[in-house]
Motif scaffolding. Sequence first.
Motif, short mmCIF file in Angstrom:
data_model
loop_
_atom_site.label_atom_id
_atom_site.label_comp_id
_atom_site.label_asym_id
_atom_site.label_seq_id
_atom_site.Cartn_x
_atom_site.Cartn_y
_atom_site.Cartn_z
N SER A 99 0.84 -1.19 0.00
CA SER A 99 0.00 0.00 0.00
C SER A 99 0.88 1.25 0.00
O SER A 99 2.10 1.18 0.22
N ARG A 101 1.13 3.59 2.13
CA ARG A 101 1.71 3.97 3.42
C ARG A 101 2.88 3.07 3.82
O ARG A 101 3.54 3.31 4.83
N GLU A 102 3.16 2.04 3.03
CA GLU A 102 4.27 1.13 3.31
C GLU A 102 5.47 1.49 2.44
O GLU A 102 5.30 2.06 1.35
N THR A 126 3.52 13.89 9.05
CA THR A 126 2.94 13.29 10.25
C THR A 126 3.97 13.29 11.36
O THR A 126 5.13 13.67 11.18
N LEU A 143 6.23 9.31 7.20
CA LEU A 143 4.93 9.30 6.53
C LEU A 143 4.49 10.74 6.27
O LEU A 143 4.70 11.63 7.10
N ARG A 145 1.07 13.13 4.90
CA ARG A 145 -0.37 13.16 4.67
C ARG A 145 -0.62 14.04 3.44
O ARG A 145 -0.19 15.20 3.40
N LEU A 159 -2.29 8.64 3.36
CA LEU A 159 -0.93 8.61 3.88
C LEU A 159 -0.02 7.95 2.85
O LEU A 159 -0.38 6.95 2.22
N VAL A 160 1.17 8.51 2.68
CA VAL A 160 2.13 7.96 1.74
C VAL A 160 3.50 7.89 2.41
O VAL A 160 3.91 8.81 3.13
N HIS A 161 4.20 6.78 2.20
CA HIS A 161 5.54 6.61 2.76
C HIS A 161 6.53 7.48 1.99
O HIS A 161 6.37 7.71 0.80
#
Length: 426
Positions: A99, A101-102, A126, A143, A145, A159-161
Amino acid sequence: MNEDGYLSAVLGSAMLDAGAAGLSGLDDLAMYAEGGLPARVVDMIPDTAVSRGVEITGDDRVRGELDRLKALPALADAWRWARLTGGGAIVIVAKDGRSLREPLDLEGLVQLLELKVFTLDDVSATEKRYSDPNEANYGMPELYRVRTQAAGVPSAEFLVHESRLIEVPGDPLPAKLNRKGIPWAGRPAVTRAFRAIRRYGEGLRWSLRLLEKKQQAVHKMKGLAEAIEAQLEDVVRKRVEMVDAVRNALNGVAVDSEDDYQVLSTDMSGVKDALAEFQVAVASESGYPVTSLFGRSAAGLNATGDGDLEGFYNTVAMGREVKINPALERVVSLIRAQRGLERQGKGQGEAWSISWPALKPATAKETAEVRKVNAEAEAREMDALSAAVDNGLSPEQAFAYMKENGRYGLIPNPSGQSAKSYAAET
């Protein structure tokens, strides 16, 4: 005297709207959205930077992928938002089994699907940050936002890594003034330029008013004050409008013998010079030559404007090295790390580099002169290499030197990191 009655009688509907705000009532984003000069100040540098494409020397497989992903338009958009808001971000949408966020899985990276561009206003950090003080990314956000906005769609966040986000920073800003908590957030490049544009817009507006009132009619009427006191404003207004309606360059104006009618001409000298100085101020604050920004011809004897263009191209090239190249290196490394291209390259770390064409295309004469100079330089180098061989340098050493420098069609030996390791580091 009734002041309202005087205004109604004499000025009527011709009274100027002194409250017109023009550009002064708009914020920077609204000014940019209207297009014109504000948009040109923001867009011209990024658009010029990518206008002639890019070459990835050492790996011909990348070019098609850059076109498929529309990488250069995405980089130009990220840079323009960095100039407008202080930062731009490109979110990598990839097929890697994880995903957003990973962390991006380089070993499982099948394909890059899309590059989505956001402004600094859409991105916030974040509280989750890297906490190992021994690592280079200590204290950096892990992370982000990201807020999405589209017409007819309610705003949403995801959320994005950080490994899936490529930043294009704004102009340098002291750390204590960075209030967003994003390390690469900077200052907008066009804030002061937009202020100068507002002043220029005000100058144009007032010069237009001067032009509208260049010939001002003055009508002296006997008994004007008494007529207004008697609330005969409509009669006075009708009398003034009748005179204005018949006045033109081909006829005269008839008035009562006790009245007087004159047309006063306003001096417009100095307005042109003042507007020219406003243009210079806009160009100075935005970093563009006046000739490029306003489409003016170069002034002065034997002026060609080549010096102005050269300075502008140097500004574009310098910004391209600082803003676009780091982001493009990241994109290229991820493209080469895709499973399909990695197999084609057999996992080797072929040497590759980014090569931008000249911003100003060379003429046929200039190209011929460059080829002549290069040929003469290579001839001298070969003479020196031959002399070195005659004085003890082995032919094998000479051959290795020519191969290492890619002379005469010789290809250097592959060297460097694998695509995956380079993508992970960048």
